[in-house]
Scaffold this active site. Structure first.
Site, PDB file in Angstrom:
ATOM      1  N   TYR A 159      70.439 -13.050  23.245  1.00 58.42           N
ATOM      2  CA  TYR A 159      69.347 -14.026  23.366  1.00 58.42           C
ATOM      3  C   TYR A 159      68.742 -14.336  22.001  1.00 58.42           C
ATOM      4  O   TYR A 159      68.646 -15.506  21.598  1.00 58.42           O
ATOM      5  CB  TYR A 159      68.257 -13.487  24.315  1.00 58.42           C
ATOM      6  CG  TYR A 159      66.936 -14.222  24.182  1.00 58.42           C
ATOM      7  CD1 TYR A 159      66.797 -15.540  24.605  1.00 58.42           C
ATOM      8  CD2 TYR A 159      65.814 -13.598  23.610  1.00 58.42           C
ATOM      9  CE1 TYR A 159      65.586 -16.226  24.464  1.00 58.42           C
ATOM     10  CE2 TYR A 159      64.611 -14.263  23.470  1.00 58.42           C
ATOM     11  CZ  TYR A 159      64.499 -15.579  23.898  1.00 58.42           C
ATOM     12  OH  TYR A 159      63.306 -16.250  23.741  1.00 58.42           O
ATOM     13  N   LYS A 163      68.645 -17.817  19.756  1.00 59.94           N
ATOM     14  CA  LYS A 163      67.411 -18.480  19.306  1.00 59.94           C
ATOM     15  C   LYS A 163      67.396 -18.587  17.779  1.00 59.94           C
ATOM     16  O   LYS A 163      66.968 -19.608  17.221  1.00 59.94           O
ATOM     17  CB  LYS A 163      66.169 -17.711  19.794  1.00 59.94           C
ATOM     18  CG  LYS A 163      65.914 -17.761  21.284  1.00 59.94           C
ATOM     19  CD  LYS A 163      65.601 -19.152  21.831  1.00 59.94           C
ATOM     20  CE  LYS A 163      64.259 -19.694  21.389  1.00 59.94           C
ATOM     21  NZ  LYS A 163      63.940 -20.971  22.075  1.00 59.94           N
TER      22      LYS A 163
HETATM   23  P1  NAD Z   1      61.653 -19.983  31.214  1.00 59.27           P
HETATM   24  O1  NAD Z   1      62.978 -19.314  31.397  1.00 59.27           O
HETATM   25  O2  NAD Z   1      60.522 -19.637  32.118  1.00 59.27           O
HETATM   26  O3  NAD Z   1      61.840 -21.577  31.309  1.00 59.27           O
HETATM   27  C1  NAD Z   1      62.921 -22.248  30.721  1.00 59.27           C
HETATM   28  C2  NAD Z   1      62.963 -23.650  31.299  1.00 59.27           C
HETATM   29  O4  NAD Z   1      64.035 -24.358  30.664  1.00 59.27           O
HETATM   30  C3  NAD Z   1      63.238 -23.684  32.808  1.00 59.27           C
HETATM   31  O5  NAD Z   1      62.358 -24.594  33.434  1.00 59.27           O
HETATM   32  C4  NAD Z   1      64.681 -24.164  32.900  1.00 59.27           C
HETATM   33  O6  NAD Z   1      64.953 -24.903  34.088  1.00 59.27           O
HETATM   34  C5  NAD Z   1      64.794 -25.038  31.648  1.00 59.27           C
HETATM   35  N1  NAD Z   1      66.174 -25.161  31.172  1.00 59.27           N
HETATM   36  C6  NAD Z   1      67.053 -24.140  30.962  1.00 59.27           C
HETATM   37  N2  NAD Z   1      68.233 -24.642  30.539  1.00 59.27           N
HETATM   38  C7  NAD Z   1      68.074 -25.995  30.449  1.00 59.27           C
HETATM   39  C8  NAD Z   1      68.918 -27.055  30.034  1.00 59.27           C
HETATM   40  N3  NAD Z   1      70.180 -26.824  29.655  1.00 59.27           N
HETATM   41  N4  NAD Z   1      68.434 -28.314  30.036  1.00 59.27           N
HETATM   42  C9  NAD Z   1      67.159 -28.555  30.447  1.00 59.27           C
HETATM   43  N5  NAD Z   1      66.312 -27.583  30.856  1.00 59.27           N
HETATM   44  C10 NAD Z   1      66.769 -26.321  30.857  1.00 59.27           C
HETATM   45  O7  NAD Z   1      61.281 -19.747  29.700  1.00 59.27           O
HETATM   46  P2  NAD Z   1      59.853 -19.476  29.027  1.00 59.27           P
HETATM   47  O8  NAD Z   1      59.571 -18.027  29.087  1.00 59.27           O
HETATM   48  O9  NAD Z   1      58.875 -20.451  29.552  1.00 59.27           O
HETATM   49  O10 NAD Z   1      60.198 -19.829  27.497  1.00 59.27           O
HETATM   50  C11 NAD Z   1      60.133 -21.167  27.022  1.00 59.27           C
HETATM   51  C12 NAD Z   1      60.527 -21.193  25.560  1.00 59.27           C
HETATM   52  O11 NAD Z   1      59.645 -20.364  24.824  1.00 59.27           O
HETATM   53  C13 NAD Z   1      61.926 -20.670  25.291  1.00 59.27           C
HETATM   54  O12 NAD Z   1      62.497 -21.465  24.282  1.00 59.27           O
HETATM   55  C14 NAD Z   1      61.713 -19.247  24.808  1.00 59.27           C
HETATM   56  O13 NAD Z   1      62.750 -18.844  23.930  1.00 59.27           O
HETATM   57  C15 NAD Z   1      60.399 -19.398  24.075  1.00 59.27           C
HETATM   58  N6  NAD Z   1      59.555 -18.176  24.034  1.00 59.27           N
HETATM   59  C16 NAD Z   1      59.265 -17.487  25.183  1.00 59.27           C
HETATM   60  C17 NAD Z   1      58.402 -16.387  25.123  1.00 59.27           C
HETATM   61  C18 NAD Z   1      58.019 -15.611  26.362  1.00 59.27           C
HETATM   62  O14 NAD Z   1      57.357 -14.584  26.245  1.00 59.27           O
HETATM   63  N7  NAD Z   1      58.373 -16.052  27.564  1.00 59.27           N
HETATM   64  C19 NAD Z   1      57.859 -16.005  23.886  1.00 59.27           C
HETATM   65  C20 NAD Z   1      58.202 -16.723  22.732  1.00 59.27           C
HETATM   66  C21 NAD Z   1      59.038 -17.827  22.824  1.00 59.27           C
HETATM   67  O1  DAU Z   2      58.987 -11.491  22.237  1.00 57.76           O
HETATM   68  C1  DAU Z   2      59.161 -12.729  22.843  1.00 57.76           C
HETATM   69  C2  DAU Z   2      60.163 -12.606  23.970  1.00 57.76           C
HETATM   70  O2  DAU Z   2      59.516 -11.883  25.021  1.00 57.76           O
HETATM   71  C3  DAU Z   2      60.662 -13.954  24.471  1.00 57.76           C
HETATM   72  O3  DAU Z   2      61.364 -14.596  23.447  1.00 57.76           O
HETATM   73  C4  DAU Z   2      61.576 -13.770  25.700  1.00 57.76           C
HETATM   74  O4  DAU Z   2      61.962 -15.037  26.207  1.00 57.76           O
HETATM   75  C5  DAU Z   2      60.792 -13.014  26.746  1.00 57.76           C
HETATM   76  O5  DAU Z   2      61.612 -12.779  27.883  1.00 57.76           O
HETATM   77  C6  DAU Z   2      60.268 -11.685  26.200  1.00 57.76           C
HETATM   78  O6  DAU Z   2      61.364 -10.769  25.930  1.00 57.76           O
HETATM   79  P1  DAU Z   2      61.256  -9.198  26.267  1.00 57.76           P
HETATM   80  O7  DAU Z   2      62.616  -8.652  26.411  1.00 57.76           O
HETATM   81  O8  DAU Z   2      60.323  -8.512  25.348  1.00 57.76           O
HETATM   82  O9  DAU Z   2      60.507  -9.319  27.701  1.00 57.76           O
HETATM   83  P2  DAU Z   2      60.769  -8.572  29.106  1.00 57.76           P
HETATM   84  O10 DAU Z   2      59.634  -8.945  30.008  1.00 57.76           O
HETATM   85  O11 DAU Z   2      62.151  -8.770  29.617  1.00 57.76           O
HETATM   86  O12 DAU Z   2      60.612  -7.035  28.725  1.00 57.76           O
HETATM   87  C7  DAU Z   2      59.420  -6.551  28.105  1.00 57.76           C
HETATM   88  C8  DAU Z   2      59.627  -5.062  27.819  1.00 57.76           C
HETATM   89  O13 DAU Z   2      59.675  -4.357  29.065  1.00 57.76           O
HETATM   90  C9  DAU Z   2      60.940  -4.748  27.133  1.00 57.76           C
HETATM   91  O14 DAU Z   2      60.735  -3.683  26.227  1.00 57.76           O
HETATM   92  C10 DAU Z   2      61.869  -4.321  28.266  1.00 57.76           C
HETATM   93  C11 DAU Z   2      60.920  -3.667  29.240  1.00 57.76           C
HETATM   94  N1  DAU Z   2      61.266  -3.794  30.685  1.00 57.76           N
HETATM   95  C12 DAU Z   2      61.541  -5.022  31.166  1.00 57.76           C
HETATM   96  C13 DAU Z   2      61.853  -5.201  32.496  1.00 57.76           C
HETATM   97  C14 DAU Z   2      62.190  -6.567  33.053  1.00 57.76           C
HETATM   98  C15 DAU Z   2      61.237  -2.668  31.495  1.00 57.76           C
HETATM   99  O15 DAU Z   2      60.949  -1.551  31.051  1.00 57.76           O
HETATM  100  N2  DAU Z   2      61.531  -2.846  32.820  1.00 57.76           N
HETATM  101  C16 DAU Z   2      61.854  -4.060  33.358  1.00 57.76           C
HETATM  102  O16 DAU Z   2      62.133  -4.136  34.583  1.00 57.76           O
END
Ligand code: NAD
Ligand code: DAU
Length: 353
Positions: A159, A163
């Site tokens: 992942y 990115k």
């Molecule tokens: P998410 O998985 O909840 O949402 C992703 C969205 O993108 C979904 O609505 C999905 O349908 C759409 N999508 C996926 N593939 C697609 C495609 N090929 N064409 C059009 N749409 C598509 O993700 P999120 O957690 O909301 O993250 C959004 C962005 O922010 C991502 O780029 C992620 O890398 C970044 N980001 C997330 C976090 C986090 O903590 N969730 C933190 C920092 C950055």
């Molecule tokens: O740091 C930003 C990132 O944060 C984003 O870019 C990603 O899109 C987002 O998914 C998130 O990634 P993480 O891997 O940090 O998030 P996640 O919620 O999957 O996991 C958070 C922490 O918790 C990580 O150390 C793994 C742990 N974990 C996660 C899950 C789903 C567990 O221990 N148990 C679980 O079931």
């Protein structure tokens, strides 16, 4: 109302994207907001029910890899700004299916960059391509230190590698084609509408339904948590006031070991569900660690704070209370998402149009 901007938001039906779409649609009625989302398993139009009828909002079901569709959207809507969030976002899924991440996060981003470059043909005035990225591109920290905008990239999961590749392409298009861009790298978000495959909503849902709480490894990994609406506010700030070609780190000054966070959630849920203190924590189960699990992320958000005046607006305690309250008030949303029922919403809504 006369329209002053036309902004394409990708991934607007996802977790963060839906908060960004809501903010822009309601705060800027003078802007047209076009939400392009493929509605993968992570995209949920129920997230946007409250604003879907707004006059300045258009939803398009489509893929960022669809060259023809992108060309049409830029022309028909005279797009002058892009906020690009669409991505495959879950680290665990990237370990089982890395190609899906290369396809959407790398090829999809480059396809979108090409569309913006071709539509804007070197005219940069009034145009902006905003790429939303993650702190994971910087790799993993040990016990000390913070990621700054100058930390070298060292992604460690499929992942984060995808990115990082997309970030490099954005900067390369800025340099080569003079595409006007801004880029942000944000830490872990939490809040409402978060898909329950990620740590916080998964734990809330499992506590609610009395299922085991799977903590990876020893639970010692550290994440820096930011309330999603504060991330949306930061995106608004950078989109309007960020400097072309610049990168800004966004974070919450809020580091938590996973195990401490899960215990805190258990305590909050015991209180909210009137359970005896300590009952939910009995569900904690240590499971096999994530492959290549990054130990610690921590953001130095000094640049965006100093230069653009953004900072988190609420404490973690307040944000977690609001988040838990939202999930407990929206158990139908959780049930739809976990059963897959939410995927019928698009057919119901859009087959009539
Ligand atoms: P998410 O998985 O909840 O949402 C992703 C969205 O993108 C979904 O609505 C999905 O349908 C759409 N999508 C996926 N593939 C697609 C495609 N090929 N064409 C059009 N749409 C598509 O993700 P999120 O957690 O909301 O993250 C959004 C962005 O922010 C991502 O780029 C992620 O890398 C970044 N980001 C997330 C976090 C986090 O903590 N969730 C933190 C920092 C950055
Ligand atoms: O740091 C930003 C990132 O944060 C984003 O870019 C990603 O899109 C987002 O998914 C998130 O990634 P993480 O891997 O940090 O998030 P996640 O919620 O999957 O996991 C958070 C922490 O918790 C990580 O150390 C793994 C742990 N974990 C996660 C899950 C789903 C567990 O221990 N148990 C679980 O079931």
């Amino acid at each position: 109302m006369a329209q002053t901007r036309s902004i394409l938001i990708t991934g607007g039906a996802g977790f963060i994207g839906s908060h960004v779409v809501r903010r822009f649609v309601t705060k800027y009625p003078q802007y047209r907001i076009v939400n392009l989302d493929a509605l993968t398993y992570a995209g949920n139009l129920e997230n946007l029910r409250d604003i879907e009828a707004s006059a300045n909002y258009t939803f398009v079901k489509g893929d960022i890899r669809d060259v023809g569709l992108l060309g049409k959207l830029f022309t028909v809507h005279a797009i002058d700004g892009v906020i690009h969030l669409a991505a495959e976002s879950h680290v665990d899924r990237s370990i089982t299916d890395p190609m899906a991440f290369v396809s959407t996060n790398v090829i999809g981003t480059v396809t979108l960059l090409n569309a913006a470059r071709d539509a804007w043909k070197g005219v940069s005035t009034g145009k902006r391509f905003y790429h939303v990225s993650t702190d994971e591109v910087y790799g993993s920290l040990q016990d000390d230190g913070f990621f700054t905008e100058r930390t070298p990239y060292a992604p460690q999961s499929p992942y984060s590698a995808s990115k990082a590749a997309s970030d490099h392409f954005v900067r390369a298009y800025g340099n080569t084609y003079k595409l006007p861009f801004v880029l942000t790298n944000c830490s872990n978000n939490y809040g409402s509408h978060h898909f329950p495959e990620k740590l916080i909503p998964l734990m809330i849902n499992n506590i609610r339904t009395n299922k085991p709480l799977p903590v990876y490894g020893k639970g010692e990994n550290v994440r820096d948590w930011l309330w999603v609406e504060d991330h949306a506010a930061a995106i608004d700030t950078v989109f309007h006031n960020g400097v072309d070609g610049e990168t800004y780190n966004i974070g919450g000054h809020n580091e938590w070991r996973n195990i401490d966070l899960v215990k805190l959630l258990c305590a909050i849920m015991d209180r909210k569900l009137d359970r005896p203190i300590g009952e939910s924590a009995e569900l904690i189960t240590y499971v096999t660690d994530r492959a290549g699990h990054d130990l610690r992320y921590a953001i130095d958000a000094g640049k965006i704070e100093r230069e653009l005046g953004w900072r988190p607006s609420i404490t973690f305690e307040e944000g977690l209370e609001r988040t838990v309250d939202w999930y407990l008030a929206n158990t139908a949303w959780l049930d739809h998402v976990t059963s897959g029922t939410y995927r019928h919403y698009y057919e119901e809504q859009y087959s009539k149009r």
